[in-house]
Write a protein that holds these residues in place. Structure first.
Motif, mmCIF file in Angstrom:
data_model
loop_
_atom_site.group_PDB
_atom_site.id
_atom_site.type_symbol
_atom_site.label_atom_id
_atom_site.label_comp_id
_atom_site.label_asym_id
_atom_site.label_seq_id
_atom_site.Cartn_x
_atom_site.Cartn_y
_atom_site.Cartn_z
ATOM 1 N N UNK A 182 -45.990 -18.618 70.726
ATOM 2 C CA UNK A 182 -44.782 -18.887 70.110
ATOM 3 C C UNK A 182 -43.837 -17.667 69.519
ATOM 4 N N UNK A 183 -42.846 -17.640 70.288
ATOM 5 C CA UNK A 183 -41.600 -16.628 70.013
ATOM 6 C C UNK A 183 -40.901 -17.385 69.001
ATOM 7 N N UNK A 184 -40.535 -16.777 67.705
ATOM 8 C CA UNK A 184 -39.691 -17.465 66.820
ATOM 9 C C UNK A 184 -38.359 -16.701 66.858
ATOM 10 N N UNK A 185 -37.424 -17.436 66.269
ATOM 11 C CA UNK A 185 -35.951 -17.008 66.324
ATOM 12 C C UNK A 185 -35.809 -15.793 65.620
ATOM 13 N N UNK A 186 -36.617 -15.577 64.593
ATOM 14 C CA UNK A 186 -36.155 -14.578 63.438
ATOM 15 C C UNK A 186 -37.007 -13.016 63.760
ATOM 16 N N UNK A 187 -37.637 -13.132 65.033
ATOM 17 C CA UNK A 187 -38.294 -11.845 65.475
ATOM 18 C C UNK A 187 -39.666 -11.858 65.431
ATOM 19 N N UNK A 220 -40.377 -8.815 68.012
ATOM 20 C CA UNK A 220 -39.439 -8.051 68.774
ATOM 21 C C UNK A 220 -38.214 -7.805 67.587
ATOM 22 N N UNK A 221 -37.245 -7.060 67.957
ATOM 23 C CA UNK A 221 -36.137 -6.846 67.406
ATOM 24 C C UNK A 221 -35.003 -7.673 67.714
ATOM 25 N N UNK A 222 -34.609 -8.510 66.532
ATOM 26 C CA UNK A 222 -33.458 -9.238 67.281
ATOM 27 C C UNK A 222 -32.251 -8.319 67.836
ATOM 28 N N UNK A 223 -31.443 -8.824 68.582
ATOM 29 C CA UNK A 223 -30.154 -8.327 69.050
ATOM 30 C C UNK A 223 -29.564 -9.122 70.004
ATOM 31 N N UNK A 224 -28.569 -8.463 70.690
ATOM 32 C CA UNK A 224 -27.701 -9.124 71.784
ATOM 33 C C UNK A 224 -28.487 -9.662 72.815
ATOM 34 N N UNK A 225 -29.396 -8.807 73.295
ATOM 35 C CA UNK A 225 -30.352 -9.028 74.523
ATOM 36 C C UNK A 225 -31.608 -8.617 74.218
ATOM 37 N N UNK A 226 -32.661 -9.366 74.183
ATOM 38 C CA UNK A 226 -33.895 -9.213 73.681
ATOM 39 C C UNK A 226 -34.891 -9.165 75.003
ATOM 40 N N UNK A 227 -35.804 -8.313 75.329
ATOM 41 C CA UNK A 227 -36.756 -8.398 76.355
ATOM 42 C C UNK A 227 -38.260 -8.376 75.580
ATOM 43 N N UNK A 275 -28.508 -30.172 68.741
ATOM 44 C CA UNK A 275 -27.719 -29.203 68.007
ATOM 45 C C UNK A 275 -28.536 -28.669 67.051
ATOM 46 N N UNK A 276 -29.464 -29.274 66.502
ATOM 47 C CA UNK A 276 -30.324 -28.663 65.415
ATOM 48 C C UNK A 276 -30.938 -27.227 65.779
ATOM 49 N N UNK A 277 -31.021 -27.202 67.114
ATOM 50 C CA UNK A 277 -31.816 -25.687 67.366
ATOM 51 C C UNK A 277 -30.811 -24.993 67.944
ATOM 52 N N UNK A 278 -29.730 -25.045 67.943
ATOM 53 C CA UNK A 278 -28.550 -23.814 68.253
ATOM 54 C C UNK A 278 -28.546 -22.831 66.987
ATOM 55 N N UNK A 279 -28.918 -22.853 65.985
ATOM 56 C CA UNK A 279 -29.448 -21.954 64.968
ATOM 57 C C UNK A 279 -29.981 -20.827 65.475
ATOM 58 N N UNK A 280 -30.845 -21.021 66.567
ATOM 59 C CA UNK A 280 -31.901 -19.944 67.099
ATOM 60 C C UNK A 280 -30.919 -18.913 67.653
ATOM 61 N N UNK A 281 -29.976 -19.158 68.077
ATOM 62 C CA UNK A 281 -28.953 -18.035 68.665
ATOM 63 C C UNK A 281 -28.671 -16.999 67.542
ATOM 64 N N UNK A 282 -28.484 -17.812 66.389
ATOM 65 C CA UNK A 282 -27.995 -16.569 65.375
ATOM 66 C C UNK A 282 -29.357 -15.898 64.877
ATOM 67 N N UNK A 283 -30.646 -16.546 64.895
ATOM 68 C CA UNK A 283 -31.479 -15.889 64.578
ATOM 69 C C UNK A 283 -31.703 -14.746 65.603
ATOM 70 N N UNK A 284 -31.899 -15.007 66.926
ATOM 71 C CA UNK A 284 -32.284 -13.987 67.798
ATOM 72 C C UNK A 284 -31.329 -12.900 67.914
ATOM 73 N N UNK A 334 -31.145 -14.661 58.961
ATOM 74 C CA UNK A 334 -32.437 -14.777 58.945
ATOM 75 C C UNK A 334 -32.763 -15.464 57.646
ATOM 76 N N UNK A 335 -34.381 -15.921 57.407
ATOM 77 C CA UNK A 335 -34.608 -16.281 56.383
ATOM 78 C C UNK A 335 -34.044 -17.739 55.971
ATOM 79 N N UNK A 336 -33.586 -17.765 54.592
ATOM 80 C CA UNK A 336 -32.907 -19.059 54.045
ATOM 81 C C UNK A 336 -31.687 -19.273 54.946
#
Length: 286
Positions: A37-42, A99-106, A219-228, A233-235
């Motif tokens: 599992x890859x999480x949205x916060x890195x 991974x390090x969050x950013x505009x493009x993550x590989x 819609x409850x999962x669209x916050x992943x875009x902000x995290x990635x 992050x966090x709270x």
């Protein structure tokens, strides 16, 4: 058919349904399962469902830690524990810095370590499933999934797949999801406080539609875009993930307004040529 026979048949069907539900864990088939599992916060996570040749939970945890270190190179395991899923124990390893969050993550995920470790422990085959954040992603696996979406079967004589994942988060998707609670609030306000039905009925319909869209579009999962993207992050990320779901509560009172109004209209309470009166104390039932 007599009532007694119908009751007996219903009981049998319920028992069969219960047995099917208990057996439908989604991990039947391979002798072991590893969920990456890859999480949205890195960060990341590895869940290992393995019994049989392994004699204790401690042995499963140790094996899961070895897999996590090799599958997520450069990351570090922060916590390992034993959990249960529908009565089945499994080991979970929380991994920091995948991974390090950013505009493009590989990401490059090589499942060879998973299969090598399980084969050494005597497992004849295994399954690997990949979970990624809900963001636009491009996957390039070296082998196509053969156990469903993003899931592969590993066995002797096959080459474990290497998955190249490229994530491109779009913060505007979260912004679009956040428009749904606003639409729902405006709709339910119109439903209860508008003076005329030509405003209250469309408002109630709008609130119900906003809730429906929130469910259908996850819609409850669209916050992943902000995290990635590294914008939350966090709270703050947790709050951003939950916020679009505020579109759901207004749907219930709006649906009640719709139901009551349509019932009254169907019962002929609105007579031709009769002017609409001022709303009642709650602004909805006139």
């Amino acid at each position: 058919m007599s009532l007694r026979r119908m009751a007996a048949l219903g009981l049998v069907l319920l028992l069969l349904g219960g047995l099917a539900a208990c057996g439908g864990t989604g991990r039947r088939g391979p002798g072991a399962w590893a969920h990456l599992t890859v999480l949205p916060d890195g960060d990341g996570r590895l869940d290992l469902y393995a019994a049989g040749p392994l004699r204790s939970d401690a042995e499963v945890r140790a094996l899961a830690e070895e897999m996590a270190r090799e599958t997520f190179p450069g990351a570090r395991a922060s916590r390992t524990r034993t959990l249960t899923d529908r009565g089945e124990p499994f080991a979970r390893v929380d991994v920091d810095g995948v991974y390090r969050p950013g505009e493009r993550v590989s990401l490059r995920l090589d499942t060879a370590a998973v299969w090598r470790r399980l084969e050494e422990r005597g497992f004849p085959d295994a399954g690997v499933r990949l979970w990624l954040p809900s963001v636009p992603v491009t996957l390039r696996p070296t082998a196509p999934p053969n156990l469903g979406s993003r899931a592969w079967r590993l066995r002797k004589g096959t080459t474990p797949p290497v998955v190249q994942a490229t994530m491109r988060p779009q913060a505007m998707r979260w912004g679009g999801a956040m428009a749904l609670p606003v639409v729902g609030a405006v709709g339910v306000a119109l439903a209860f406080f508008a003076r005329w039905r030509r405003l209250s009925l469309p408002g109630a319909s709008l609130a119900v539609a906003a809730a429906f869209v929130a469910v259908v579009t996850s819609a409850g999962r669209q916050g992943d875009n902000l995290g990635v993207a590294g914008l939350a992050s966090g709270r703050a990320l947790e709050a951003a993930t939950i916020a679009p779901l505020a579109a759901l509560p207004p749907a219930l009172p709006a649906a009640m307004v719709l139901a009551v109004t349509l019932y009254r209209l169907a019962g002929g309470r609105r007579r031709s040529g009769h002017p609409e009166t001022l709303p009642g104390r709650n602004g909805a039932f006139w």
